[in-house]
Design an enzyme around this catalytic site. Structure first.
Site, PDB file in Angstrom:
ATOM      1  N   ASP A  29      56.975  28.863  39.690  1.00 44.89           N
ATOM      2  CA  ASP A  29      55.671  28.270  39.367  1.00 44.89           C
ATOM      3  C   ASP A  29      55.087  27.544  40.581  1.00 44.89           C
ATOM      4  O   ASP A  29      55.826  27.032  41.416  1.00 44.89           O
ATOM      5  CB  ASP A  29      55.857  27.294  38.188  1.00 44.89           C
ATOM      6  CG  ASP A  29      54.545  26.982  37.500  1.00 44.89           C
ATOM      7  OD1 ASP A  29      53.527  27.633  37.809  1.00 44.89           O
ATOM      8  OD2 ASP A  29      54.533  26.077  36.647  1.00 44.89           O
ATOM      9  N   HIS A  46      50.309  33.768  45.516  1.00 44.64           N
ATOM     10  CA  HIS A  46      51.207  34.803  44.986  1.00 44.64           C
ATOM     11  C   HIS A  46      51.806  35.626  46.139  1.00 44.64           C
ATOM     12  O   HIS A  46      52.975  35.975  46.126  1.00 44.64           O
ATOM     13  CB  HIS A  46      50.465  35.724  44.011  1.00 44.64           C
ATOM     14  CG  HIS A  46      49.953  35.004  42.791  1.00 44.64           C
ATOM     15  ND1 HIS A  46      50.730  34.143  42.055  1.00 44.64           N
ATOM     16  CD2 HIS A  46      48.732  35.003  42.175  1.00 44.64           C
ATOM     17  CE1 HIS A  46      50.027  33.663  41.048  1.00 44.64           C
ATOM     18  NE2 HIS A  46      48.800  34.163  41.101  1.00 44.64           N
ATOM     19  N   LEU A 140      74.429  42.268  42.869  1.00 39.90           N
ATOM     20  CA  LEU A 140      73.518  41.415  42.089  1.00 39.90           C
ATOM     21  C   LEU A 140      72.639  42.234  41.140  1.00 39.90           C
ATOM     22  O   LEU A 140      72.045  43.233  41.562  1.00 39.90           O
ATOM     23  CB  LEU A 140      72.616  40.638  43.064  1.00 39.90           C
ATOM     24  CG  LEU A 140      71.487  39.829  42.437  1.00 39.90           C
ATOM     25  CD1 LEU A 140      72.031  38.566  41.763  1.00 39.90           C
ATOM     26  CD2 LEU A 140      70.437  39.437  43.478  1.00 39.90           C
TER      27      LEU A 140
HETATM   28  C1  FPP Z   1      53.177  31.096  38.631  1.00 39.43           C
HETATM   29  O1  FPP Z   1      52.359  30.386  39.526  1.00 39.43           O
HETATM   30  C2  FPP Z   1      53.488  32.395  39.176  1.00 39.43           C
HETATM   31  C3  FPP Z   1      53.199  33.580  38.579  1.00 39.43           C
HETATM   32  C4  FPP Z   1      52.523  33.686  37.272  1.00 39.43           C
HETATM   33  C5  FPP Z   1      53.489  34.858  39.227  1.00 39.43           C
HETATM   34  C6  FPP Z   1      54.771  34.946  39.990  1.00 39.43           C
HETATM   35  C7  FPP Z   1      54.689  36.114  40.885  1.00 39.43           C
HETATM   36  C8  FPP Z   1      55.182  36.209  42.139  1.00 39.43           C
HETATM   37  C9  FPP Z   1      55.958  35.145  42.788  1.00 39.43           C
HETATM   38  C10 FPP Z   1      54.945  37.421  42.974  1.00 39.43           C
HETATM   39  C11 FPP Z   1      55.374  38.751  42.429  1.00 39.43           C
HETATM   40  C12 FPP Z   1      56.749  38.808  41.918  1.00 39.43           C
HETATM   41  C13 FPP Z   1      57.730  39.681  42.310  1.00 39.43           C
HETATM   42  C14 FPP Z   1      59.015  39.689  41.584  1.00 39.43           C
HETATM   43  C15 FPP Z   1      57.584  40.601  43.431  1.00 39.43           C
HETATM   44  P1  FPP Z   1      50.898  29.937  39.055  1.00 39.43           P
HETATM   45  O2  FPP Z   1      49.930  30.954  39.486  1.00 39.43           O
HETATM   46  O3  FPP Z   1      50.905  29.673  37.579  1.00 39.43           O
HETATM   47  O4  FPP Z   1      50.722  28.619  39.858  1.00 39.43           O
HETATM   48  P2  FPP Z   1      49.903  27.321  39.400  1.00 39.43           P
HETATM   49  O5  FPP Z   1      50.664  26.737  38.240  1.00 39.43           O
HETATM   50  O6  FPP Z   1      49.959  26.467  40.608  1.00 39.43           O
HETATM   51  O7  FPP Z   1      48.532  27.765  39.023  1.00 39.43           O
END
Ligand code: FPP
Length: 249
Positions: A29, A46, A140
């Site tokens: 997150d 992201h 893994l």
């Molecule tokens: C939460 O941060 C993150 C996500 C909903 C997406 C996670 C995705 C990745 C790290 C990249 C792709 C994944 C892989 C496995 C290649 P948020 O956007 O909710 O952050 P915020 O709370 O600060 O708005």
């Protein structure tokens, strides 16, 4: 850099290798906030988050962690703006197509959990390819939770069990916790020992609801793009200070 590497080495040496968490789950997150703090669009958070995914998968592999589950996209994330959803799907496709050979070389087995039937075709093609290429690996197990929701997973398990009862393959009295576990996406996998959530939020947000019944929880204010091997080791060291009683004394 040399100082940082020495610090990682010192921290790693503190880990009791005989008491490693077998399964680690991570709620990644804070990508959006990381980007916004830098005056950038959320999608750049992201993009930066993928670098962290790479580092943490490698670190878990090196440390000898057996299962790692990453929460990449929840059943609720469809509520985000369409451009962000599309960007996340494209990032995943890019990650898989770029990384699958390296992951395969490192003996990582890629496994998706969640309802992938609703995903764009290009995602499904890459998912199938990645799972196929790595299916014989015994290092893994990297679970990527995509269009995943813990409640949705439990509802689907209930439906599967009901079908078996209706078809007389199972009696109601034979339904146990074990049967429920066997009908989840994570069938045949141990429950997570440790769940990490970055960015300061302290909730599970529909992540591995059934499986997290006895998980140790570790929260950090660090935003996902800034999370690194040092933080991972800190979480493992915290885990190793916990006495796990599973309801006993
Ligand atoms: C939460 O941060 C993150 C996500 C909903 C997406 C996670 C995705 C990745 C790290 C990249 C792709 C994944 C892989 C496995 C290649 P948020 O956007 O909710 O952050 P915020 O709370 O600060 O708005």
């Amino acid at each position: 850099m040399a100082f940082f590497l020495r610090k990682i080495k010192d921290l790693t040496s503190k880990i009791d290798k005989s008491r490693l968490p077998v399964h680690i789950g991570i709620i990644m997150d804070g990508n959006g906030r990381w980007a916004q703090k830098r005056g950038m669009m959320r999608i750049y958070g992201h993009k930066a988050g993928v670098k962290t995914v790479r580092e943490i998968v490698k670190a878990c592999s090196e440390l000898g962690i057996k299962y790692l589950t990453l929460y990449a996209f929840s059943t609720e994330n469809w509520k985000r703006p369409l451009e962000e959803v599309n960007f996340l799907m494209d990032l995943l496709v890019e990650y898989l197509s770029k990384e699958v050979n390296e992951l395969n070389k490192n003996n990582v087995k890629i496994n998706f959990i969640g309802d992938i039937s609703f995903l764009p075709k290009k995602c499904k093609v890459e998912i199938d390819r990645a799972q196929n290429i790595t299916k014989e690996n015994d290092g893994l197990v990297l679970n990527i939770a995509l269009n995943y929701g813990g409640r949705d997973e439990i509802v689907k398990a209930v439906k599967k069990i009901c079908h078996k009862v209706v078809n007389k393959e199972l009696s109601i009295d034979a339904i146990t916790e074990q049967i429920v576990s066997e009908n989840l996406y994570t069938q045949n996998q141990p429950d997570p020992d440790l769940i990490i959530r970055t960015s300061g939020e302290k909730r599970l947000s529909n992540f591995l609801l059934w499986q997290s019944a006895y998980s140790e929880l570790w929260f950090t204010d660090v935003l996902w793009p800034d999370f690194n091997k040092k933080h991972l080791i800190e979480a493992i060291l915290y885990y190793q200070t916990r006495k796990r009683r599973f309801g006993g004394i």
